[in-house]
Design a protein around this motif. Structure first.
Motif, PDB file in Angstrom:
ATOM      1  N   LEU A  19      -3.733   0.467 -17.487  1.00 58.57           N
ATOM      2  CA  LEU A  19      -3.711  -0.224 -16.204  1.00 58.57           C
ATOM      3  C   LEU A  19      -2.932   0.600 -15.189  1.00 58.57           C
ATOM      4  N   VAL A  20      -3.287   0.453 -13.938  1.00 59.37           N
ATOM      5  CA  VAL A  20      -2.609   1.146 -12.847  1.00 59.37           C
ATOM      6  C   VAL A  20      -1.973   0.085 -11.947  1.00 59.37           C
ATOM      7  N   GLU A  21      -0.686   0.243 -11.680  1.00 60.41           N
ATOM      8  CA  GLU A  21       0.014  -0.700 -10.803  1.00 60.41           C
ATOM      9  C   GLU A  21      -0.108  -0.227  -9.367  1.00 60.41           C
ATOM     10  N   ARG A  22      -0.479  -1.141  -8.485  1.00 67.08           N
ATOM     11  CA  ARG A  22      -0.618  -0.830  -7.063  1.00 67.08           C
ATOM     12  C   ARG A  22      -0.102  -1.972  -6.214  1.00 67.08           C
ATOM     13  N   ASP A  23       0.398  -1.631  -5.049  1.00 69.32           N
ATOM     14  CA  ASP A  23       0.773  -2.632  -4.059  1.00 69.32           C
ATOM     15  C   ASP A  23      -0.409  -2.825  -3.122  1.00 69.32           C
ATOM     16  N   ILE A  24      -0.674  -4.071  -2.778  1.00 70.72           N
ATOM     17  CA  ILE A  24      -1.762  -4.381  -1.849  1.00 70.72           C
ATOM     18  C   ILE A  24      -1.200  -5.155  -0.665  1.00 70.72           C
ATOM     19  N   GLU A  25      -1.964  -5.149   0.412  1.00 65.36           N
ATOM     20  CA  GLU A  25      -1.586  -5.870   1.621  1.00 65.36           C
ATOM     21  C   GLU A  25      -2.851  -6.423   2.262  1.00 65.36           C
ATOM     22  N   TRP A  26      -2.782  -7.689   2.686  1.00 64.80           N
ATOM     23  CA  TRP A  26      -3.925  -8.303   3.357  1.00 64.80           C
ATOM     24  C   TRP A  26      -3.441  -9.309   4.390  1.00 64.80           C
ATOM     25  N   LYS A  27      -4.300  -9.565   5.343  1.00 63.75           N
ATOM     26  CA  LYS A  27      -3.988 -10.548   6.389  1.00 63.75           C
ATOM     27  C   LYS A  27      -4.649 -11.869   6.047  1.00 63.75           C
ATOM     28  N   GLN A  28      -3.904 -12.917   6.315  1.00 63.12           N
ATOM     29  CA  GLN A  28      -4.419 -14.270   6.178  1.00 63.12           C
ATOM     30  C   GLN A  28      -4.012 -14.986   7.449  1.00 63.12           C
ATOM     31  N   GLY A  29      -4.969 -15.160   8.328  1.00 62.34           N
ATOM     32  CA  GLY A  29      -4.641 -15.678   9.657  1.00 62.34           C
ATOM     33  C   GLY A  29      -3.807 -14.643  10.385  1.00 62.34           C
ATOM     34  N   ASP A  30      -2.663 -15.073  10.920  1.00 66.75           N
ATOM     35  CA  ASP A  30      -1.776 -14.151  11.629  1.00 66.75           C
ATOM     36  C   ASP A  30      -0.736 -13.516  10.718  1.00 66.75           C
ATOM     37  N   GLU A  31      -0.692 -13.939   9.466  1.00 65.59           N
ATOM     38  CA  GLU A  31       0.326 -13.443   8.547  1.00 65.59           C
ATOM     39  C   GLU A  31      -0.200 -12.308   7.681  1.00 65.59           C
ATOM     40  N   THR A  32       0.683 -11.342   7.410  1.00 71.20           N
ATOM     41  CA  THR A  32       0.376 -10.259   6.491  1.00 71.20           C
ATOM     42  C   THR A  32       1.111 -10.541   5.188  1.00 71.20           C
ATOM     43  N   HIS A  33       0.379 -10.422   4.083  1.00 69.60           N
ATOM     44  CA  HIS A  33       0.943 -10.667   2.759  1.00 69.60           C
ATOM     45  C   HIS A  33       0.887  -9.395   1.940  1.00 69.60           C
ATOM     46  N   THR A  34       1.834  -9.253   1.026  1.00 72.01           N
ATOM     47  CA  THR A  34       1.836  -8.113   0.108  1.00 72.01           C
ATOM     48  C   THR A  34       2.013  -8.632  -1.310  1.00 72.01           C
ATOM     49  N   ALA A  35       1.509  -7.879  -2.269  1.00 73.53           N
ATOM     50  CA  ALA A  35       1.657  -8.234  -3.684  1.00 73.53           C
ATOM     51  C   ALA A  35       1.487  -6.965  -4.503  1.00 73.53           C
ATOM     52  N   THR A  36       1.991  -7.014  -5.708  1.00 75.27           N
ATOM     53  CA  THR A  36       1.772  -5.941  -6.671  1.00 75.27           C
ATOM     54  C   THR A  36       0.727  -6.423  -7.658  1.00 75.27           C
ATOM     55  N   VAL A  37      -0.281  -5.592  -7.904  1.00 74.82           N
ATOM     56  CA  VAL A  37      -1.336  -5.936  -8.855  1.00 74.82           C
ATOM     57  C   VAL A  37      -1.443  -4.845  -9.908  1.00 74.82           C
ATOM     58  N   HIS A  38      -2.020  -5.209 -11.028  1.00 75.38           N
ATOM     59  CA  HIS A  38      -2.332  -4.258 -12.090  1.00 75.38           C
ATOM     60  C   HIS A  38      -3.846  -4.173 -12.166  1.00 75.38           C
ATOM     61  N   VAL A  39      -4.356  -2.960 -12.087  1.00 73.78           N
ATOM     62  CA  VAL A  39      -5.799  -2.752 -11.986  1.00 73.78           C
ATOM     63  C   VAL A  39      -6.306  -2.020 -13.215  1.00 73.78           C
ATOM     64  N   ARG A  40      -7.338  -2.587 -13.839  1.00 72.92           N
ATOM     65  CA  ARG A  40      -8.025  -1.905 -14.931  1.00 72.92           C
ATOM     66  C   ARG A  40      -9.113  -1.042 -14.285  1.00 72.92           C
ATOM     67  N   PRO A  41      -9.049   0.284 -14.457  1.00 74.17           N
ATOM     68  CA  PRO A  41     -10.080   1.146 -13.855  1.00 74.17           C
ATOM     69  C   PRO A  41     -11.477   0.796 -14.376  1.00 74.17           C
ATOM     70  N   LEU A  42     -12.474   1.047 -13.541  1.00 74.11           N
ATOM     71  CA  LEU A  42     -13.857   0.792 -13.932  1.00 74.11           C
ATOM     72  C   LEU A  42     -14.193   1.601 -15.180  1.00 74.11           C
ATOM     73  N   SER A  43     -15.028   1.005 -16.028  1.00 72.92           N
ATOM     74  CA  SER A  43     -15.344   1.627 -17.307  1.00 72.92           C
ATOM     75  C   SER A  43     -16.691   1.120 -17.800  1.00 72.92           C
ATOM     76  N   TYR A  44     -17.015   1.499 -19.012  1.00 69.62           N
ATOM     77  CA  TYR A  44     -18.204   0.995 -19.685  1.00 69.62           C
ATOM     78  C   TYR A  44     -18.201  -0.534 -19.686  1.00 69.62           C
ATOM     79  N   HIS A  45     -17.057  -1.128 -20.036  1.00 68.21           N
ATOM     80  CA  HIS A  45     -16.982  -2.593 -20.096  1.00 68.21           C
ATOM     81  C   HIS A  45     -17.241  -3.234 -18.732  1.00 68.21           C
TER      82      HIS A  45
END
Length: 119
Positions: free
Chosen positions: A18-44
């Protein structure tokens, strides 16, 4: 080069950890951030996409559900959480977060980057 498991492993041809990444997105006028763990694309992932389409599901929701995990690799979403079917009162995942999750999956998996063969 001969195609062998060792050569493929050395090239990084397997999806790996898994790869840990920080993400950021807007919801209305607010900006939110979170840390996610991403499984890279694969056969599965490819098989999950195909199964989802064959079952009449949503391949994008299946991809997010498969690739976005907790730090132990357990999915944090079901496809129905993304589409809103799991809880109609809650509804589907909002556009900004959906697009950010798809972006980080693509980023971790190298989508959109042209691979140049090594000489």
């Amino acid at each position: 080069m001969k195609l062998t498991l060792d050569n493929l492993k050395d090239m990084g041809a397997f999806s790996g950890a898994l790869v840990e990444r920080d993400i950021e997105w807007k919801q209305g006028d607010e900006t939110h951030t979170a840390t996610v763990h991403v499984r890279p694309l694969s056969y599965h992932t490819a098989m999950s996409d195909i199964s989802s389409v064959r079952a009449g599901g949503d391949a994008g929701a299946a991809r997010i559900a498969y690739c976005i995990c907790d730090e132990d690799g357990n999915p944090i979403f079901k496809a129905s959480d993304i589409t809103g079917e799991a809880d109609p009162e809650r509804g589907p995942l909002n556009h900004g977060l959906t697009m950010e999750l798809l972006r980080v999956i693509g980023d971790v998996s190298g989508l959109g980057k042209r691979q140049t063969p090594k000489s």
